[in-house]
Design a protein around this motif. Structure first.
Motif, PDB file in Angstrom:
ATOM      1  N   ILE A   8      36.811  98.478 121.408  1.00 33.82           N
ATOM      2  CA  ILE A   8      37.934  97.745 120.806  1.00 33.82           C
ATOM      3  C   ILE A   8      38.390  96.606 121.710  1.00 33.82           C
ATOM      4  CG2 ILE A   8      40.369  97.942 120.137  1.00 33.82           C
ATOM      5  CD1 ILE A   8      39.680 100.770 119.112  1.00 33.82           C
ATOM      6  N   ILE A   9      38.578  96.881 123.011  1.00 31.68           N
ATOM      7  CA  ILE A   9      39.070  95.796 123.871  1.00 31.68           C
ATOM      8  C   ILE A   9      38.003  94.736 124.114  1.00 31.68           C
ATOM      9  CG2 ILE A   9      40.809  97.240 124.975  1.00 31.68           C
ATOM     10  CD1 ILE A   9      39.047  97.112 127.520  1.00 31.68           C
ATOM     11  N   ASN A  10      36.725  95.128 124.080  1.00 30.92           N
ATOM     12  CA  ASN A  10      35.671  94.119 124.199  1.00 30.92           C
ATOM     13  C   ASN A  10      35.611  93.233 122.968  1.00 30.92           C
ATOM     14  OD1 ASN A  10      34.702  94.571 126.784  1.00 30.92           O
ATOM     15  ND2 ASN A  10      33.402  96.249 126.105  1.00 30.92           N
ATOM     16  N   THR A  11      35.944  93.783 121.811  1.00 32.71           N
ATOM     17  CA  THR A  11      36.026  92.969 120.596  1.00 32.71           C
ATOM     18  C   THR A  11      37.168  91.963 120.715  1.00 32.71           C
ATOM     19  OG1 THR A  11      35.174  94.824 119.317  1.00 32.71           O
ATOM     20  CG2 THR A  11      36.247  93.053 118.089  1.00 32.71           C
ATOM     21  N   PHE A  12      38.298  92.405 121.242  1.00 25.74           N
ATOM     22  CA  PHE A  12      39.409  91.486 121.459  1.00 25.74           C
ATOM     23  C   PHE A  12      39.055  90.407 122.474  1.00 25.74           C
ATOM     24  CE2 PHE A  12      42.649  94.919 120.161  1.00 25.74           C
ATOM     25  CZ  PHE A  12      42.616  94.474 118.849  1.00 25.74           C
ATOM     26  N   TYR A  13      38.308  90.791 123.490  1.00 21.59           N
ATOM     27  CA  TYR A  13      37.884  89.819 124.495  1.00 21.59           C
ATOM     28  C   TYR A  13      36.914  88.804 123.889  1.00 21.59           C
ATOM     29  CZ  TYR A  13      35.783  87.947 128.737  1.00 21.59           C
ATOM     30  OH  TYR A  13      35.318  87.109 129.711  1.00 21.59           O
ATOM     31  N   TYR A  14      36.056  89.270 123.018  1.00 25.26           N
ATOM     32  CA  TYR A  14      35.081  88.380 122.375  1.00 25.26           C
ATOM     33  C   TYR A  14      35.784  87.303 121.555  1.00 25.26           C
ATOM     34  CZ  TYR A  14      31.251  86.849 119.408  1.00 25.26           C
ATOM     35  OH  TYR A  14      30.331  86.093 118.740  1.00 25.26           O
ATOM     36  N   PHE A  15      36.878  87.653 120.900  1.00 23.76           N
ATOM     37  CA  PHE A  15      37.621  86.693 120.087  1.00 23.76           C
ATOM     38  C   PHE A  15      38.724  85.992 120.880  1.00 23.76           C
ATOM     39  CE2 PHE A  15      35.970  89.522 116.706  1.00 23.76           C
ATOM     40  CZ  PHE A  15      35.209  88.565 116.055  1.00 23.76           C
ATOM     41  N   ASP A  16      38.661  86.039 122.191  1.00 24.89           N
ATOM     42  CA  ASP A  16      39.583  85.364 123.110  1.00 24.89           C
ATOM     43  C   ASP A  16      41.045  85.777 122.937  1.00 24.89           C
ATOM     44  OD1 ASP A  16      37.635  83.957 124.454  1.00 24.89           O
ATOM     45  OD2 ASP A  16      37.682  82.276 123.047  1.00 24.89           O
ATOM     46  N   ILE A  17      41.256  87.020 122.601  1.00 28.32           N
ATOM     47  CA  ILE A  17      42.620  87.535 122.510  1.00 28.32           C
ATOM     48  C   ILE A  17      43.091  87.990 123.900  1.00 28.32           C
ATOM     49  CG2 ILE A  17      44.067  89.341 121.504  1.00 28.32           C
ATOM     50  CD1 ILE A  17      42.268  89.163 119.016  1.00 28.32           C
ATOM     51  N   PHE A  18      42.176  88.587 124.679  1.00 24.68           N
ATOM     52  CA  PHE A  18      42.487  89.015 126.038  1.00 24.68           C
ATOM     53  C   PHE A  18      41.787  88.104 127.033  1.00 24.68           C
ATOM     54  CE2 PHE A  18      42.796  93.609 124.414  1.00 24.68           C
ATOM     55  CZ  PHE A  18      44.120  93.452 124.111  1.00 24.68           C
ATOM     56  N   SER A  19      42.459  87.849 128.150  1.00 23.44           N
ATOM     57  CA  SER A  19      41.825  87.066 129.212  1.00 23.44           C
ATOM     58  C   SER A  19      40.992  87.991 130.106  1.00 23.44           C
ATOM     59  CB  SER A  19      42.884  86.345 130.044  1.00 23.44           C
ATOM     60  OG  SER A  19      43.617  87.282 130.791  1.00 23.44           O
ATOM     61  N   ASN A  20      40.275  87.400 131.025  1.00 24.72           N
ATOM     62  CA  ASN A  20      39.419  88.163 131.916  1.00 24.72           C
ATOM     63  C   ASN A  20      40.232  89.073 132.838  1.00 24.72           C
ATOM     64  OD1 ASN A  20      37.005  88.987 132.924  1.00 24.72           O
ATOM     65  ND2 ASN A  20      36.687  87.203 134.220  1.00 24.72           N
ATOM     66  N   ASN A  21      41.376  88.591 133.313  1.00 21.76           N
ATOM     67  CA  ASN A  21      42.223  89.411 134.189  1.00 21.76           C
ATOM     68  C   ASN A  21      42.786  90.620 133.460  1.00 21.76           C
ATOM     69  OD1 ASN A  21      41.863  87.809 136.430  1.00 21.76           O
ATOM     70  ND2 ASN A  21      43.595  86.487 135.932  1.00 21.76           N
ATOM     71  N   ILE A  22      43.210  90.429 132.235  1.00 24.67           N
ATOM     72  CA  ILE A  22      43.744  91.541 131.447  1.00 24.67           C
ATOM     73  C   ILE A  22      42.650  92.566 131.179  1.00 24.67           C
ATOM     74  CG2 ILE A  22      44.705  92.164 129.191  1.00 24.67           C
ATOM     75  CD1 ILE A  22      46.232  89.527 129.250  1.00 24.67           C
ATOM     76  N   MET A  23      41.437  92.093 130.956  1.00 21.09           N
ATOM     77  CA  MET A  23      40.311  93.000 130.688  1.00 21.09           C
ATOM     78  C   MET A  23      40.051  93.925 131.872  1.00 21.09           C
ATOM     79  SD  MET A  23      38.885  92.927 127.763  1.00 21.09           S
ATOM     80  CE  MET A  23      37.245  93.534 128.093  1.00 21.09           C
ATOM     81  N   LYS A  24      40.130  93.402 133.085  1.00 19.34           N
ATOM     82  CA  LYS A  24      39.900  94.229 134.268  1.00 19.34           C
ATOM     83  C   LYS A  24      40.899  95.381 134.326  1.00 19.34           C
ATOM     84  CE  LYS A  24      39.129  90.411 137.094  1.00 19.34           C
ATOM     85  NZ  LYS A  24      39.278  89.762 138.389  1.00 19.34           N
ATOM     86  N   TYR A  25      42.171  95.067 134.112  1.00 18.52           N
ATOM     87  CA  TYR A  25      43.200  96.096 134.185  1.00 18.52           C
ATOM     88  C   TYR A  25      43.128  97.069 133.022  1.00 18.52           C
ATOM     89  CZ  TYR A  25      45.109  93.188 137.869  1.00 18.52           C
ATOM     90  OH  TYR A  25      45.267  92.475 139.028  1.00 18.52           O
ATOM     91  N   LEU A  26      42.819  96.583 131.837  1.00 16.95           N
ATOM     92  CA  LEU A  26      42.713  97.474 130.690  1.00 16.95           C
ATOM     93  C   LEU A  26      41.558  98.453 130.847  1.00 16.95           C
ATOM     94  CD1 LEU A  26      43.490  95.238 127.580  1.00 16.95           C
ATOM     95  CD2 LEU A  26      44.792  97.171 128.448  1.00 16.95           C
ATOM     96  N   LYS A  27      40.453  97.999 131.395  1.00 14.65           N
ATOM     97  CA  LYS A  27      39.321  98.903 131.614  1.00 14.65           C
ATOM     98  C   LYS A  27      39.687 100.011 132.585  1.00 14.65           C
ATOM     99  CE  LYS A  27      35.601  95.687 130.589  1.00 14.65           C
ATOM    100  NZ  LYS A  27      34.442  94.951 131.138  1.00 14.65           N
ATOM    101  N   ILE A  28      40.403  99.675 133.628  1.00 18.73           N
ATOM    102  CA  ILE A  28      40.820 100.697 134.597  1.00 18.73           C
ATOM    103  C   ILE A  28      41.788 101.681 133.952  1.00 18.73           C
ATOM    104  CG2 ILE A  28      42.110 101.063 136.736  1.00 18.73           C
ATOM    105  CD1 ILE A  28      40.876  98.427 137.734  1.00 18.73           C
ATOM    106  N   VAL A  29      42.745 101.171 133.184  1.00 18.70           N
ATOM    107  CA  VAL A  29      43.718 102.046 132.524  1.00 18.70           C
ATOM    108  C   VAL A  29      43.023 102.966 131.523  1.00 18.70           C
ATOM    109  CG1 VAL A  29      45.659 102.030 130.893  1.00 18.70           C
ATOM    110  CG2 VAL A  29      45.693 100.535 132.882  1.00 18.70           C
TER     111      VAL A  29
END
Length: 117
Positions: free
Chosen positions: A22-43
């Motif tokens: 789900i979060i990778n889909t959001f990242y693909y459509f530029d909803i999340f930035s790269n920094n947010i992705m790092k923290y979301l993956k850890i969480v």
């Protein structure tokens, strides 16, 4: 007991894969930035670790921390094997693995306490 560990692994990897998809889909459509992705993956990994540890503790009869340690070593073994096969081992990962061990152990300790009440 092996059945509980297999279900615990399912409780670990199923939410992990679904939420990461789900979060990778959001990242693909530029909803999340790269920094947010790092923290979301850890969480997401820590949440999945806690839930699987909670399940293991809830299903164990006694000493939830020992069952949590055993289960966390199984999960870390899977992570180590996959990292060795795909990208190579880095010594900075040791801290990451120690955090996962602590979170799973705390989850199993809380899970066995909720069982008693």
């Amino acid at each position: 007991m092996i059945k509980n560990y297999l279900k615990g692994i399912l409780f670990f990897f199923l939410p992990l894969l679904v939420l990461l998809l789900i979060i990778n889909t959001f990242y693909y459509f530029d909803i999340f930035s790269n920094n947010i992705m790092k923290y979301l993956k850890i969480v997401i990994i820590l949440t999945s670790s806690f839930l699987s540890g909670f399940y293991i503790g809830f299903k164990s009869n006694n000493k939830g921390y020992i069952n949590g340690l055993k289960f966390s070593l199984i999960i870390i073994g899977i992570f180590l094997l996959s990292s060795l096969l795909f990208k190579g081992f880095k010594f900075t990962s040791i801290i990451y693995y120690l955090i996962i061990i602590i979170v799973i152990t705390l989850g199993s300790m809380l899970g066995i306490n909720k069982k008693d009440k």
